[in-house]
Design an enzyme around this catalytic site. Structure first.
Site, PDB file in Angstrom:
ATOM      1  CG  ASN A   8      41.164 -10.261 -44.905  1.00  0.00           C
ATOM      2  OD1 ASN A   8      41.886 -10.356 -45.905  1.00  0.00           O
ATOM      3  ND2 ASN A   8      40.097  -9.481 -44.873  1.00  0.00           N
ATOM      4  CE  LYS A  10      41.314  -6.302 -43.573  1.00  0.00           C
ATOM      5  NZ  LYS A  10      40.715  -5.215 -42.819  1.00  0.00           N
ATOM      6  CG  HIS A  92      36.212  -7.739 -46.028  1.00  0.00           C
ATOM      7  ND1 HIS A  92      36.432  -6.403 -45.866  1.00  0.00           N
ATOM      8  CD2 HIS A  92      36.772  -8.355 -44.954  1.00  0.00           C
ATOM      9  CE1 HIS A  92      37.111  -6.205 -44.743  1.00  0.00           C
ATOM     10  NE2 HIS A  92      37.331  -7.378 -44.173  1.00  0.00           N
ATOM     11  CD  GLU A 164      35.607  -9.022 -40.797  1.00  0.00           C
ATOM     12  OE1 GLU A 164      36.600  -9.443 -40.224  1.00  0.00           O
ATOM     13  OE2 GLU A 164      35.642  -8.425 -41.883  1.00  0.00           O
ATOM     14  N   GLY A 231      44.825  -6.861 -39.431  1.00  0.00           N
ATOM     15  CA  GLY A 231      46.137  -6.329 -39.062  1.00  0.00           C
ATOM     16  C   GLY A 231      46.962  -7.284 -38.208  1.00  0.00           C
TER      17      GLY A 231
HETATM   18  P1  13P Z   1      41.389  -5.732 -38.427  1.00  0.00           P
HETATM   19  O1  13P Z   1      41.662  -6.967 -37.593  1.00  0.00           O
HETATM   20  O2  13P Z   1      42.643  -5.081 -38.911  1.00  0.00           O
HETATM   21  O3  13P Z   1      40.447  -4.815 -37.717  1.00  0.00           O
HETATM   22  O4  13P Z   1      40.635  -6.238 -39.751  1.00  0.00           O
HETATM   23  C1  13P Z   1      39.489  -7.016 -39.614  1.00  0.00           C
HETATM   24  C2  13P Z   1      39.057  -7.464 -40.948  1.00  0.00           C
HETATM   25  O5  13P Z   1      38.593  -6.687 -41.750  1.00  0.00           O
HETATM   26  C3  13P Z   1      39.225  -8.887 -41.276  1.00  0.00           C
HETATM   27  O6  13P Z   1      38.542  -9.252 -42.399  1.00  0.00           O
END
Ligand code: 13P
Length: 256
Positions: A8, A10, A92, A164, A231
């Site tokens: 992801n 983002k 999400h 998550e 990340g």
């Molecule tokens: P991180 O791996 O940065 O914690 O993010 C997780 C996330 O929100 C994936 O959708």
């Protein structure tokens, strides 16, 4: 179950940066027996889908609007997503928290996405406060019930659940990854919910501070079917390490 790895991104990367990323990322993918998906910003999807053509990489959008077309300024329809992607990420926690998305709105999106033959990765997970109050199971069950309302069981092949926990997402203050046993417990609960509701399971992947260094201890657990790193998916080498290490650890653990 076949492992699933979704990155992801983002709100990160330009099209030029995505091209450079894919130059490194695509090569090794053919040696991995797993579903591998990048959830890119909309703007990147056309270029990424061109580069991914003929490779094992699938693409996903990070959202859609649950109407076929019309006066919804700034929104993207399922058909527009489908031109370039096969998956969509819905529910999400960042959209729930920053943009006020509710379970019933997410349910509308899930229905429309499935109707358009998109595959859905639906995110669920409790906040730190809810966990502290012992409400994790109840919260996740409620999210599943509401987000999947009126979704018949013949859609299950197109639905993946991402557990998550909000407190584990690296960009939220004080985040820390879930302990493998805690994640496993919630994954088992989610699979149990599906078995009760539909008579069969679906894949449940984990997201929240997944890194190359902690993926092995998570993936050896029976009910964890892959990951949704945020990340750690932004760097192609780091995402490839997660995929590679998880597949190797799974092989060593001889999970079916
Ligand atoms: P991180 O791996 O940065 O914690 O993010 C997780 C996330 O929100 C994936 O959708």
């Amino acid at each position: 179950m076949r492992l699933f790895f979704g990155g992801n991104w983002k709100m990160n990367k330009t099209t030029a940066e995505a091209r450079t990323y894919l130059d490194t990322f695509l090569g090794p993918l053919s040696s991995y027996d797993a579903d591998i998906v990048l959830f890119c910003p909309y703007m990147i999807l056309p270029a990424a889908s061109q580069k991914a053509k003929g490779t094992p990489l699938s693409l996903g959008a990070q959202n859609l609007y649950p109407k076929p077309s019309g006066a919804y300024t700034g929104e993207i329809s399922p058909a527009m997503v489908k031109e370039f992607a096969t998956y969509v990420l819905l529910g999400h926690s960042e959209r729930r928290i920053y943009l006020g998305e509710t379970d019933s709105f997410i349910n509308e999106k899930v229905r429309v996405a499935l109707r358009e033959d998109l595959k859905v990765v639906l995110c669920v997970g409790e906040t730190a406060k809810e966990r502290k109050e012992g409400k994790s199971s109840a919260v996740v069950r409620k999210q599943l019930r509401a987000c999947l309302k009126d979704i018949p069981g013949n859609n299950l092949n197109s639905i993946i659940i991402a557990y998550e926990p909000v407190w584990a997402i690296s960009t939220f203050p004080g985040a820390k990854p879930a302990q493998p046993a805690d994640a496993e417990e919630m994954h088992a609960l989610i699979k149990g919910w599906f078995t009760k509701q539909y008579g069969k399971e679906t894949r449940v992947i984990y997201g929240g501070s997944v890194k190359p260094d902690n993926c092995e201890e998570l993936i050896v657990h029976q009910h964890i079917d892959g990951f949704l790193p945020g990340g750690a998916s932004l760097d192609p080498e780091s995402f490839l390490r997660i995929i590679n290490r998880s597949l190797e650890a799974r092989k060593r653990a001889k999970k079916p």
